[in-house]
Design an enzyme around this catalytic site. Structure first.
Site, short mmCIF file in Angstrom:
data_model
loop_
_atom_site.label_atom_id
_atom_site.label_comp_id
_atom_site.label_asym_id
_atom_site.label_seq_id
_atom_site.Cartn_x
_atom_site.Cartn_y
_atom_site.Cartn_z
N CYS A 34 0.83 -1.21 0.00
CA CYS A 34 0.00 0.00 0.00
C CYS A 34 0.86 1.27 0.00
O CYS A 34 0.43 2.32 -0.45
CB CYS A 34 -0.93 -0.01 1.20
SG CYS A 34 -0.03 -0.21 2.75
N GLU A 39 -4.97 4.01 -8.22
CA GLU A 39 -4.08 3.00 -7.65
C GLU A 39 -4.04 1.78 -8.57
O GLU A 39 -5.08 1.22 -8.91
CB GLU A 39 -4.58 2.58 -6.27
CG GLU A 39 -3.66 1.57 -5.60
CD GLU A 39 -4.18 1.09 -4.24
OE1 GLU A 39 -5.35 0.68 -4.16
OE2 GLU A 39 -3.40 1.12 -3.27
#
Ligand code: NAD
Length: 500
Positions: free
Chosen positions: A302, A404
């Site tokens: 992440c 993302e």
């Protein structure tokens, strides 16, 4: 109690597979619909897990509630802390089994899992066993209206049954990062690990039982999100709080499901992290540090930067350096000699990442390296590998620079001034992490303080002190985990006001 039958292998129509059952009240339950767990390095099924239905979820909640009302609820802090240390010992004693299970689920290189994932799984229990012993209690003297005195102090109580929903990228590490502080605070937990990576969580059930954890303190339910075990867990009225790590979109669905019961939420969500490389940086260190940051775990971290802003005067040099690092990576089976790039987690995720690789070209990218699928032989030919990929020439507002991707890739973009770099880095819906590379620490401090993120590294990346706040700003999360921040989430303060 010894419960050593869960990861046993059974003959099925698809071969000899590990059986990953739901773990409730220190026992593995029969029942639930089997679903395949696939080794992403080969594309072959290596286990089957059993999807919990409503009856199994209800049983887990009941077991957890019983634990809160029983021995666990009245256990001394010292005994609880000793148990957490025994759990850490138990993970270390079965290190090789955890390692094999994590590698089978994720395909990640042996070196990464053995240096990061499994040791951190054990360390999380030690860190929070110690943290809970050092939590101060606030107290305030007060004057009362009648000229007397009162004293206020707060006590902490557990929240009760906590639902833990964890992702697939660092399965044991991120799950125990929630379970350890929740248990340190005296809660009981029900974990719903990712359907892609259920093995180490299941194995942890055995370690808990062997360590002497009372039945119902740690429960595991398997399954998926919407309409399955995940949704049943978050919407269950007996579950008092939810801690979740995963995609931002999933976070919004969980918020909706938790809203009717006003459940406290701790969210670690997605990111679109930026790195800024100034011309005064140690260029070799910046290249090496960012190669690790972009490609570790095949970009499925992440905190990984997918946008790298580089001061124009060193742009070409930096791009060449990072390209050389990307081309030196060796994809392959986790146990292969010198392998440092594993597969993506699933065929579906690979399709998503390859979709972004195509989009980058449509958006006008210059493909510095990669952009496709590596040519691998043998078992790895069936794995979900992609090439490490770098782009230049993309406008800052391209979708590649805003969404993302969660793969081994980054867009590299030049800048001309510190102000411009700060404004480009902050121009994102997300705000998880950033890294700044500079030889001028005053600048590192100045720019770091302007970053709209939860964590900003200067001349490093993923350097973690587990006492510090960890979490995301903007759409990257709600709340912070780590040290006292985790303890604040997993406990409820009650102020006691005594009139003297
Ligand atoms: P995901 O959101 O798809 O799934 C995470 C978990 O949520 C899984 O266990 C899944 O079964 C469950 N889930 C899905 N829908 C649900 C629903 N409606 N109700 C309840 N549970 C549901 O995430 P993922 O693909 O496993 O993980 C990758 C994502 O996680 C990336 O976006 C990444 O950035 C993020 N992540 C964030 C951090 C952080 O610390 N901020 C750390 C790791 C990963």
């Amino acid at each position: 109690m010894q419960v050593h039958d869960t990861l046993k292998r059974e003959e099925t129509h698809t071969g000899t597979l590990r059986q990953l059952r739901n773990f409730v009240g220190n026992a593995y339950l029969e029942g639930g619909k089997p679903f395949p767990v696939v080794d992403p390095a080969t594309g072959q099924q290596h286990a089957q897990a059993f999807e919990a239905d409503q009856a199994i979820v209800d049983a887990a909640v009941k077991a957890a509630e019983n634990a809160m009302h029983g021995e666990w609820g009245s256990m001394t802090l010292a005994a609880r802390r000793a148990l957490l240390h025994k759990v850490a010992d138990g993970i270390e004693a079965r290190f090789d089994e955890f390692l094999a299970a994590e590698i089978a689920d994720t395909g990640k290189p042996h070196a990464m899992a053995s240096h990061l994932d499994i040791p951190r799984g054990a360390a999380n229990f030690r860190v929070f066993a110690d943290a809970i012993a050092n939590v101060p209690t606030e107290a305030f003297d007060m004057d009362t209206p009648d000229g007397g005195k009162a004293v206020n102090y707060s006590v902490r109580r557990p929240l009760g049954v906590v639902g833990v929903i964890s992702p697939w990228n660092l399965p044991l590490l991120l799950m125990t990062w929630k379970v350890a502080p929740a248990l340190a605070c005296g809660n009981a937990v029900i974990v719903k690990p990712s359907e892609e990576t259920p093995s180490t969580t299941t194995l942890l059930g055995e370690v808990m039982a062997d360590a002497g954890m009372p039945a119902g303190v740690f429960n595991v339910i398997h399954g998926f999100g919407p309409g399955s075990a995940g949704e049943m867990l978050v919407s269950h009225p007996g579950v008092r709080a939810i801690t979740f790590t995963g995609e931002t979109q999933t976070g919004t669905a969980i918020m909706r499901a938790a809203a009717p019961h006003v459940k406290p939420l701790s969210f670690e969500l997605g990111g679109k992290n930026a790195a800024i490389v100034f011309a005064d940086a140690d260029m070799d260190a910046a290249v090496a540090g960012l190669a690790r940051a972009v490609f570790l775990n095949t970009g499925q971290v992440c905190l990984a930067p997918e946008r790298i802003y580089v001061e124009r005067s060193v742009f070409d040099r930096f791009v060449e350096g990072l390209k050389d690092k990307a081309l030196a990576l060796r994809p392959g089976l986790p146990t292969g000699n010198g392998i440092d790039l594993g597969p993506l987690i699933s065929a579906e995720h690979r399709e998503k990442v390859l979709g972004y690789y195509r989009l980058a070209e449509e958006e006008g990218a210059n493909v510095v390296c990669g952009g496709g699928v590596p040519d691998l032989e043998g078992e790895a030919a069936g794995g979900f590998f992609v090439e490490p990929t770098l782009w230049t020439g993309l406008p800052h507002d391209a979708r590649i620079c805003r969404e993302e991707i969660f793969g081994p890739c980054a867009a590299i973009i030049p800048f001309d001034s510190e102000e411009e770099a700060v404004s480009l880095a902050n121009d994102s819906a997300y705000g998880l992490a950033a890294s700044i590379w500079t030889g001028n620490l005053s600048r590192g401090h100045r720019v770091g303080a302007k970053m709209e993120v939860g964590i900003c590294w200067v001349n490093s990346w993923f350097l973690r002190d587990l006492r510090t706040p960890f979490g995301g700003a903007k759409m990257s999360g709600i709340g912070r985990e780590g040290g006292i921040h985790s303890i604040n989430f997993y406990s409820e303060p009650t102020n006691i006001c005594i009139k003297l």
